[in-house]
Design an enzyme around this catalytic site. Structure first.
Site, PDB file in Angstrom:
ATOM      1  CG  ASN A   1      -0.207  -0.044   2.595  1.00 58.96           C
ATOM      2  OD1 ASN A   1       0.701   0.418   2.799  1.00 58.96           O
ATOM      3  ND2 ASN A   1      -0.930  -0.623   3.338  1.00 58.96           N
ATOM      4  CG  LEU A   2       0.936   6.004  -0.599  1.00 57.67           C
ATOM      5  CD1 LEU A   2       1.788   5.979  -1.993  1.00 57.67           C
ATOM      6  CD2 LEU A   2       0.045   7.294  -0.969  1.00 57.67           C
ATOM      7  CB  SER A   3       1.489   3.544   4.714  1.00 57.28           C
ATOM      8  OG  SER A   3       2.221   3.687   5.617  1.00 57.28           O
ATOM      9  CD  GLU A   4       2.281  -2.645   3.491  1.00 54.66           C
ATOM     10  OE1 GLU A   4       1.961  -3.292   4.529  1.00 54.66           O
ATOM     11  OE2 GLU A   4       2.022  -2.796   2.220  1.00 54.66           O
TER      12      GLU A   4
ATOM     13  CG  ASP B   1      -5.773 -10.491   3.239  1.00 55.90           C
ATOM     14  OD1 ASP B   1      -4.629 -10.086   3.052  1.00 55.90           O
ATOM     15  OD2 ASP B   1      -6.359 -10.561   4.044  1.00 55.90           O
TER      16      ASP B   1
END
Length: 475
Positions: free
Chosen positions: A195-198, A264
């Site tokens: 995701n963008l944060s990761e 998921d």
């Protein structure tokens, strides 16, 4: 982008990762405990759901694809409950059992649709099980189309490099749902889905689209990946590949209730579509559609093939109206999955009159959905002669699609609809006229698999030919 429902039943996916059991205890609360200032919940309902990599496998199975699942559980009741639930959902469970660590379990106490507390039962799994996991994977890889590594940083994927190397040796693409800021451990995978944060936790904050794409391209080159799919919540998702223009998929959800499990859903749909033979662009588009469905639900939820198919039908404009052969078959799969009875009829329908309208209404009453197949212009000309049709096929289809009784209109260029009948295989074949059932074209075929054949009457004194002759006589 054009979306087509893949043949998920032809796909086989292998999932390896951290297994979890999500437990929910529900009940009312009406008083505060005399022992401490906390609410007392009277537990009235208990619910277990597969979580982590197990939820990914459950999503794949719900789509209709074959799936095998490798992971670690404890020798305990929670592990047995997890395996039982997954096996009942047609997941091939190949678990390694630990005598020292428990099955990862997350217990949530719920009251009035609110979570009061979450209790986690877990110990990080030791790296000692890596060889066992690799042995399980080696046995399954020859029969799968895609491998997923679902990493929740619980110790199962302590050596992802060994698993990636195994898959590459077998020619199997590897999709990784990563965890943490050390993406180096996934070097050589086919695609990562952070995701963008990761993603920004690894490459730094991105101030613009151009910067995001540039940093993604650098990461792809650095880690020897083929692609990155960055999921961006309300901003959709962006697919970046080496030396290609990025492709952005805008968010489609109309109303977001819960983003739990959306990652998921994305990776499971993407992997299933790739394993079914879809190209990466189309598979990502389907994953984006699936994500739009799941965020409209509460809690972790699996997306079924009929749910996805219905949304794809809306994308294709195939819920009702004029359709191609391909769109029709997709729509019929969904209708049948809902237990609907399919009626089929055909004709030229050159000039629509009251007889046609009454006949089609009667035909629709024989089941739940009506497929109307009409002869195209060349076919009408061969059957009716020069000067016919009066109205070209596109206009005829548009008018017929506007009738309440008609669900789908499709055209054919042969003299008879037998080719379409073999594809549609209707529950009921209807024909208007005054001849017997034995004279209905395609009737013998429909009867051969247990379908019904019916002959209905047109309204008296209604005929396209008579209308045309009357008009011509006034000229």
């Amino acid at each position: 982008m054009k979306f087509v429902m893949p043949r998920f039943d032809k796909a086989q996916v292998l999932v390896i990762g951290d297994l979890m059991l999500d437990r929910y205890w529900h009940g009312p609360t009406s008083r505060i405990s005399p022992e401490a200032p906390v609410p007392v919940v009277k537990v009235e309902q208990r619910e277990d759901r597969p979580g982590g990599a197990a939820n990914v496998a459950l999503n794949i199975s719900a789509l209709g694809a074959g799936v095998s699942l490798i992971g670690l559980v404890g020798e305990d009741e929670a592990g047995s409950a997890l395996e039982t639930q997954l096996a009942s959902a047609r997941v091939n469970c190949q678990f390694c059992t630990s005598n020292d660590e428990p099955t990862i379990t997350k217990l949530r106490v719920m009251s009035r649709h609110q979570q009061l507390i979450r209790l986690d039962f877990e110990e990080r799994f030791a790296a000692d099980y890596s060889a066992d996991l690799q042995q399980q994977a080696e046995a399954l890889l020859p029969n799968v189309g895609v491998m997923i590594l679902s990493d929740y940083d619980k110790g199962t994927l302590s050596d992802p490099q060994a698993l990636i190397a195994q898959a590459r040796m077998a020619g199997v693409p590897v999709l990784v749902d990563p965890k943490g800021s050390n993406f180096e451990r996934y070097r050589g995978a086919t695609l990562l889905t952070p995701n963008l944060s990761e993603f920004e936790g690894v490459v730094g904050v991105c101030q613009s689209e151009q910067e995001l794409v540039a940093k993604a391209q650098q990461l792809i080159e650095q880690l020897e990946l083929e692609a990155l799919l960055v999921t961006r919540s309300e901003q959709g998702m962006t697919l970046i590949r080496a030396d290609q223009n990025e492709v952005h998929f805008p968010a489609r959800a109309r109303e977001v209730f819960d983003v739990t499990g959306a990652g998921d859903t994305v990776i499971s749909t993407l992997a299933s579509a790739l394993a079914a033979g879809e190209p990466l662009d189309a598979a990502t588009g389907l994953a984006n559609i699936a994500a739009s469905i799941v965020v409209g639900k509460l809690g972790t939820a699996a997306i079924s093939a009929p749910e996805l198919r219905r949304t794809v039908n809306r994308e294709l404009g195939a819920e009702r109206g004029v359709v191609s052969d391909e769109q029709l078959l997709i729509a019929l799969d969904d209708a049948r999955a809902s237990g609907e009875k399919i009626v089929f009829t055909n004709g030229c329908f050159d000039i629509l009159h009251a007889g046609h309208v009454g006949y089609l209404k009667h035909a629709r009453a024989q089941g739940d959905r009506l497929v109307l197949a009409i002869n195209d212009d060349e076919s009408v000309k061969r059957l009716k002669g020069e000067g016919r049709p009066i109205n070209p096929v596109e206009r005829r289809k548009t008018v017929l699609a506007g009738l309440e009784a008609v669900d789908w209109v499709v055209s054919f260029n042969e003299d008879t609809p037998e080719r379409l009948l073999e594809q549609v295989r209707p529950d009921v074949l209807v024909k208007g006229g005054d001849y017997g059932i034995e004279g209905v074209v395609g009737g013998e075929f429909v009867s051969s698999y247990g379908g019904e054949v019916k002959v209905l009457s047109f309204l008296d004194n209604c005929s396209t030919t008579a209308i045309v002759e009357k008009i011509q006589s006034k000229d």
